[in-house]
Design an enzyme around this catalytic site. Structure first.
Site: not given
Ligand SMILES: [Zn+2]
Length: 327
Positions: A243-244
Site C-alpha cells: 500500500h505505501e
Molecule cells: Zn494510505
C-alpha cells in the site's frame, strides 16, 4: 478466523502467474496489460461487517484518526496538476499517453531497520521478514495475487540496521523523523528507501508522494511487525508495504474524494464513500456503478482481503514513474 486459507489462495495464485510476469518482463513493450489473466477473488474467508474505525489504515483502537496520505480535494488537484506539468517537461513523453516505452522497471530497495535496542520488541526483526516483504512486493506488483500486472519489480540492495532510541518509535511529522531520513536516505529518485520501526499513533505506515525535486524525506515508513510473519494481527502479510509503495508511486486511496468528482484519478476503481475496514464483502457506498473496491491494495482492509491493483492504477504508476522517478 479463516484468514490463513485465504492467504494460501492468494499466494498460490502468485505461483500460477509466473508466466504472466515473465511475459511482461520479456516483451519489452512497456505497455501495461489491459487486464490480468487472473481474477480469482479471495476464498470467502473475509465476511465480517464493516466496523466503525476512524479514517486511517491503523490497528483497531488506534489513536490516530488521519493517515498522512489522506489528501484534501485541493491537494489532489495540485498533485495532479503537478503530474501534468512534470510530464510536459519530459521530452520523450507524448501528452495523453498513459503507458510509455519503458519495459519492466526494477526498483532498488534499501531497508533501514530502526531499533531501540537489540530485542525483537525493540525493533530487531530478522532479515527473513525483510526478504519476505520484498517477495510480497514482487508478487503484488507482478499481478501475482490476482490483480493487474504493473511494470514494477523490486530488488533488495541493502539492509541497514540502526540502533537509535531517539528515533524509536518513528513519529510521523516529527523533527526526529526528518533527522532520521536526512541521515539515512540513500540513492536517487528511483531508489526506494523503506524505514521500519514501531510507529506513532498506532499507524501501520505512511509514504511520500513523488516530487520533481528529490527530498531527503522521500521514502516509505512501515510498521516493522506488519512484515510477512510479523505480530500485527490481520496486518502481517506485508500489504502495508504494498500500500505505501503504491503512494510512493503516486497512487491515492480508492476512497479519495468519496463518491464525487474524479475520486482517486483512476477510472477503473469504483467510487467509494469512505475507507473500508476488515473485509466487508459486498459493500457498496456510492450509487455509481460497481461495488466498493475493498480488495484493492489502496483501501484500508485487512491484508487477507486486499490482493490487487487495477490496470488503471498500473498505468498511473508507470506514468508517474516516467514523470518523476525515471533516470
Ligand atoms: Zn494510505
Amino acid at each position: 478466523m479463516g484468514l490463513r486459507p485465504n492467504l494460501l489462495t492468494r499466494r498460490a495464485a502468485g505461483v500460477a502467474s509466473t508466466t504472466l510476469a515473465l511475459l511482461l518482463s520479456t516483451a519489452a513493450v512497456g505497455v501495461v496489460p489491459a487486464a490480468s489473466a487472473f481474477s480469482a477473488a479471495p476464498g470467502g474467508a473475509c465476511a465480517e461487517p464493516a466496523d466503525s474505525h476512524a479514517n486511517a489504515r491503523v490497528k483497531p483502537g488506534a489513536a490516530a484518526t488521519h493517515e498522512p496520505n489522506e489528501l484534501t480535494a485541493k491537494q489532489v488537484r495540485e498533485r495532479d496538476a503537478d503530474l501534468a506539468a512534470a510530464l510536459r517537461e519530459r521530452a520523450n513523453f507524448r501528452a495523453g499517453a498513459g503507458a510509455t516505452t519503458l519495459a519492466t522497471v526494477t526498483i532498488p530497495v534499501v531497508v533501514h531497520v530502526i531499533q531501540e535496542n537489540s530485542t525483537r520488541a525493540g525493533g530487531n526483526i530478522p532479515d527473513s521478514l525483510i526478504t519476505s516483504q520484498i517477495s510480497v512486493l514482487n508478487q503484488a506488483y507482478a499481478g501475482g495475487t490476482g490483480g493487474a500486472a504493473t511494470a514494477f519489480a523490486f530488488r533488495l540492495d541493502k539492509i541497514n540496521r540502526v540502533t537509535n532510541p531517539s528515533w524509536y518509535p518513528i513519529v510521523d511529522g516529527s523533527s526526529a523523523e526528518r533527522s532520521m531520513k536526512s541521515s539515512l536516505r540513500v540513492g536517487g529518485k528511483n531508489t526506494l528507501n523503506i524505514y521500519l520501526g514501531e510507529l506513532s499513533d498506532d499507524l501501520l505506515g505512511w509514504a511520500t508522494f513523488p516530487q520533481r525535486k528529490l527530498s531527503s524525506s522521500d521514502g516509505v515508513v512501515v510498521l516493522n511487525e506488519s512484515l510477512p510473519g510479523g505480530t500485527a494481527t490481520n496486518y502481517n502479510q506485508g500489504d502495508t508495504g504494498t500500500h505505501e509503495v503504491g503512494h510512493w508511486l503516486n497512487l491515492y486511496h480508492t476512497f479519495q474524494g468519496g463518491c464525487g468528482g474524479s475520486g482517486d484519478s483512476v477510472s477503473d476503481t469504483p467510487a467509494e464513500a469512505s475507507a473500508a475496514f476488515e473485509c466487508p464483502t459486498g459493500r457498496n457506498t456510492c450509487s455509481a456503478t460497481g461495488l466498493d473496491p475493498i480488495t484493492n491494495f489502496m483501501d484500508y482492509t485487512y491484508d487477507s482481503c486486499m490482493y490487487q491493483f487495477t490496470p488503471g492504477q498500473a498505468s498511473r504508476m508507470l506514468t508517474a514513474w516516467n514523470a518523476y522517478r525515471a533516470a
